[in-house]
Structure formats: structure tokens, C-alpha cells
Write an enzyme that holds these catalytic residues in place. Sequence first.
Site, PDB file in Angstrom:
ATOM      1  N   ASP A 234      11.523  11.962  16.462  1.00  0.00           N
ATOM      2  CA  ASP A 234      11.352  12.025  17.904  1.00  0.00           C
ATOM      3  C   ASP A 234      11.034  10.622  18.406  1.00  0.00           C
ATOM      4  OD1 ASP A 234      10.757  13.249  20.500  1.00  0.00           O
ATOM      5  OD2 ASP A 234       8.662  12.893  20.001  1.00  0.00           O
TER       6      ASP A 234
ATOM      7  N   ASP B 132       9.644   9.846  22.166  1.00  0.00           N
ATOM      8  CA  ASP B 132       8.544   9.793  23.133  1.00  0.00           C
ATOM      9  C   ASP B 132       7.274  10.423  22.585  1.00  0.00           C
ATOM     10  OD1 ASP B 132       9.527   8.582  25.685  1.00  0.00           O
ATOM     11  OD2 ASP B 132      11.080  10.097  25.418  1.00  0.00           O
TER      12      ASP B 132
ATOM     13  N   ASP C 151       5.911  15.212  17.632  1.00  0.00           N
ATOM     14  CA  ASP C 151       4.594  15.445  18.223  1.00  0.00           C
ATOM     15  C   ASP C 151       4.502  16.673  19.118  1.00  0.00           C
ATOM     16  OD1 ASP C 151       6.152  14.219  20.331  1.00  0.00           O
ATOM     17  OD2 ASP C 151       4.269  13.773  21.360  1.00  0.00           O
TER      18      ASP C 151
END
Length: 250
Positions: A17, A19, A187
Amino acid sequence: MSTKAVDLNHKAIVFSDFDGTITLTDSNDFLTDNIGYGYKRRRELNIEILEGRWTFRDAFRDMLSSVGSKTPFEECKKLLIENIQLDPGFKPFFEWCQSNDVPIIVLSSGMKPLIRALLDHFLGAENAEKIQIVANDVKIHPDGTWEVVFCDESHFGHDKSRAIKPYREAREKLPKEKWPTFFYCGDGVSDLSAARETDLLFAKAGHDLITYCKREGVPYKVFHSFEDILRDVKDVVEGRKTTDEIAENR
């Protein structure tokens, strides 16, 4: 959605990922909180996604529409370059991966033009080009407003598991001793579809992905920065530990 030809001639491949994982702050959250309708409504929708009452696709479109309806895209890009910071451990991790022929493939529910601009800023354009990006796009309208253009028709908008699937299928055709190890770093709620797809999932401390993993019994290893990820990836690639020995929640 398209990916480059699958190349498994590596000891490992890292899918990540962007961001809130490679960056310290989620750029889309930053835009929504500071230009769009704000933190409170955004967090409400994040909870709705985790509880299955909203799809990620619909919630993400709703968040970004509160930004794109009033702020030009280039202005958003400039604001992010001025405010978003790189995880301090990522550049050493990137350099180690380059030195050890470990590809990094960014799988993001954000927008490719913003991710590319930030990576160019953080790493320099020549280095940033070495990172493949599979992400959503953006459509800018004549009046200056803009909207996200999703990778696929799934309820994620970008089902990250679809980008990993060709690698898994290609690997299964090889003798097991030639399999590269697959890692995923994430996240939040956009990473739910990828959570089960690799050999070792790194989930960022204090974020929604861990909540999901605990609830669903998905093995993961918590990380605070890419310094932690670098340590564990090196241990696996250099043969000191297995992914099963590192994973928690088994």
C-alpha cells in the site's frame, strides 16, 4: 487494471500500500480532513466499511467528491507535496531492495498521478520509476472539478488481490524451491482484499487493518516503520527465519 508481465526471477517480491504505509499520513485522508468534509465524517465512513455497511468504493468516492468538487487537482498535488512525509525507513528499505533485486510493487486505492508525484519528490524521478504502481486514476473535468476513476468494478474500486493473483498463479507453476517469497505491507481498510494473498502480511500498528486481521484470524506481523519491515524481510530472504516464524495471530 493492468500490470507488467509477471517476473518471478527474484528471491522475493514486496507488494505495498502507499498512503499511510509508505507515507506517514494518508494523502487522501489529508485532503478529505483539510479540504473536504473533515475528519469526523471520514472516520464514520471508515467504521462503516469495517462493519460492512458501506463498500470501500462508495465511501472513498464520497470522501474524494468533497475535495474534487471545490479544489483543482494540481492544487491538491502541490498541497500534498508540501505536507506529506515519507516513512523514514522506506528509503533505506528501497535501497536494500534495489541492491538485492527485490521488486517493490505499489498497490494503491489512491490515484496514480498523486502517488507518482510524491515518489518523484521523495526519491527522485529516476529512482521512483523503478517502482511499479497499480492504482486508480483521475478524471479532470473542463470546469476544473475532478473525480476518482476506479481500477475495476469491484466494491473496493481497486481490488488489490486481483493484482497479486497473476503472481500467485505463475508461482504455483514453478517447483516450490524456486518460489519467491511474497510480502504485503498495509495499514487500512483499502488493504482488506490483499490481507490473505501473500506469505507474510505486515500491518501497521494502531490502524484498521490489524482490527480486521484479529477479527478474521488473518496472520500478520505488526510494524511501526519500514525499519521493522526491512529487518524481517532481510531475515527471510537471507534464510534466518521463515514467514511462519515471524507472523503473529496464527
